[in-house]
Every structure is written in structure tokens, then in C-alpha cells.
Design a protein around this motif. Structure first.
Motif, PDB file in Angstrom:
ATOM      1  N   PHE A  80      47.319  45.573  38.110  1.00  9.94           N
ATOM      2  CA  PHE A  80      47.633  44.698  39.418  1.00  9.94           C
ATOM      3  C   PHE A  80      47.109  43.247  39.187  1.00  9.94           C
ATOM      4  CE2 PHE A  80      47.342  49.098  40.251  1.00  9.94           C
ATOM      5  CZ  PHE A  80      48.678  49.501  41.042  1.00  9.94           C
ATOM      6  N   ALA A  81      47.699  42.313  39.778  1.00 11.14           N
ATOM      7  CA  ALA A  81      47.468  40.895  39.916  1.00 11.14           C
ATOM      8  C   ALA A  81      46.018  40.763  40.988  1.00 11.14           C
ATOM      9  CB  ALA A  81      48.568  40.042  40.331  1.00 11.14           C
ATOM     10  N   THR A  82      46.184  41.488  41.936  1.00 20.84           N
ATOM     11  CA  THR A  82      45.166  41.254  42.950  1.00 20.84           C
ATOM     12  C   THR A  82      44.341  42.620  43.416  1.00 20.84           C
ATOM     13  OG1 THR A  82      46.556  41.413  44.850  1.00 20.84           O
ATOM     14  CG2 THR A  82      46.117  39.236  44.005  1.00 20.84           C
ATOM     15  N   ASP A  83      43.319  42.545  43.860  1.00 20.69           N
ATOM     16  CA  ASP A  83      42.536  43.788  44.261  1.00 20.69           C
ATOM     17  C   ASP A  83      43.266  44.336  45.451  1.00 20.69           C
ATOM     18  OD1 ASP A  83      40.469  43.789  42.188  1.00 20.69           O
ATOM     19  OD2 ASP A  83      39.316  42.509  43.427  1.00 20.69           O
ATOM     20  N   ARG A  84      43.669  43.442  46.201  1.00 17.57           N
ATOM     21  CA  ARG A  84      44.279  43.849  47.407  1.00 17.57           C
ATOM     22  C   ARG A  84      45.742  44.477  47.235  1.00 17.57           C
ATOM     23  NH1 ARG A  84      46.492  40.084  52.640  1.00 17.57           N
ATOM     24  NH2 ARG A  84      47.261  41.796  53.564  1.00 17.57           N
ATOM     25  N   GLY A  85      46.655  43.960  46.425  1.00 22.17           N
ATOM     26  CA  GLY A  85      47.618  44.536  45.929  1.00 22.17           C
ATOM     27  C   GLY A  85      47.522  46.051  45.549  1.00 22.17           C
ATOM     28  N   GLN A  86      46.176  46.409  44.381  1.00 20.57           N
ATOM     29  CA  GLN A  86      46.065  47.473  44.116  1.00 20.57           C
ATOM     30  C   GLN A  86      45.837  48.582  45.034  1.00 20.57           C
ATOM     31  OE1 GLN A  86      42.294  47.752  41.981  1.00 20.57           O
ATOM     32  NE2 GLN A  86      42.696  49.724  41.057  1.00 20.57           N
ATOM     33  N   ARG A  87      44.836  48.261  46.020  1.00 16.91           N
ATOM     34  CA  ARG A  87      44.552  49.075  47.172  1.00 16.91           C
ATOM     35  C   ARG A  87      45.655  49.473  47.926  1.00 16.91           C
ATOM     36  NH1 ARG A  87      42.105  53.159  47.582  1.00 16.91           N
ATOM     37  NH2 ARG A  87      40.727  52.248  45.863  1.00 16.91           N
TER      38      ARG A  87
END
Length: 150
Positions: A80-87
Motif C-alpha cells: 500500500f502507498a499509505t498506512d491509512r489505505g492499508q488499514r
């Protein structure tokens, strides 16, 4: 892969493992660090770490996802590009059940035994999806609905 970088999320688990191993009498440092620090890198790098050739399914800016297979089993590997996108992805995916190995901006999804084996190489935290087995057998039609037999 370096085993010297501690990760706060694994600190508690490592402490429990170390304490559990204290009674064995061996006390080796290798036992206390059985789970390595969470791996980082591209999807291809992570796949190489676990000796699989990724079959790319999604190659977008925000997520890259591939099917992998190695001697430990078949699994999905996503970065994922971002932690938020992953979560957000994990939270949505967990509704479908499953077993997840979660690292920094990556996740692997597969059988428990496969995730446990991958964790020995990639580190990360094991997470479980929603268990829908309690709902099995309760597929009775609601009032006014007919059972079509399908």
C-alpha cells in the motif's frame, strides 16, 4: 533481513515469547527473537524474501496486489502507498474472514499455517477476520419470503 530493529507492536509479543522460553533452560538469544522485525520494501522485494514469484493482479498507485505460492502455501500479498489505505483495506477485507499477516504498508492473506510460516521470515502481526461460522445453518427465509431451494 536484519533482526536488530525492534518494533513496538511486536515488543509485547516478543516479551511473552521470551518469558515462555525462560523455563526451557536454553536461554538463547535466537529464541527471544524468533519473530523478526517487520520487513519493508516493494511487493517484489517481499515476494523474493519468501521465495515466490508474484502473479500481479492489481498494479495501481495506492495498492499493488499479487497471488503468491511457495512451499508454505498459496497466499495474497499486497502493498500500500499509505498506512491509512492499508488499514481501510484490512478493515474491509476482514468482513470476509481469513487470516492476515500485517506489516508496515503490506499484508499477506492466506491459511493460518501459511501466515505463521511467512511470519518467520517477514515478521509482522497476525490478525483474524470475522468468523461467520456462527451464522451457518441460520439461512431460514424471513417472514413473507419463500425458500426457492437454491
Amino acid at each position: 533481513m536484519r533482526l536488530t530493529r525492534p518494533i513496538l507492536a511486536l515488543g509485547g509479543a516478543a516479551l511473552v515469547l521470551a518469558l515462555a522460553g525462560c523455563g526451557s533452560g536454553s536461554g538463547s538469544a535466537a529464541e527471544a527473537t524468533a519473530v523478526p522485525s517487520s520487513a519493508t520494501g516493494s511487493l517484489e522485494h517481499l515476494a523474493a524474501e519468501v521465495k515466490c514469484t508474484p502473479d500481479m493482479q492489481t498494479d495501481a498507485d495506492e495498492i499493488r496486489q499479487a497471488i503468491c505460492k511457495n512451499p508454505d502455501g498459496k497466499f495474497i500479498l499486497a502493498t500500500f502507498a499509505t498506512d491509512r489505505g492499508q488499514r481501510e483495506w484490512i478493515n474491509g477485507a476482514k468482513d470476509y474472514g481469513g487470516h492476515y499477516l500485517v506489516g508496515r504498508k503490506w499484508v499477506a492473506v492466506g491459511e493460518t499455517s501459511t501466515m505463521t510460516a511467512l511470519r518467520g521470515t517477514l515478521g509482522g502481526d497476525l490478525e483474524e477476520g470475522t468468523d461467520h461460522s456462527a451464522h451457518e445453518g441460520s439461512h431460514e427465509p424471513s417472514d413473507g419470503a419463500s425458500d426457492s431451494g437454491h
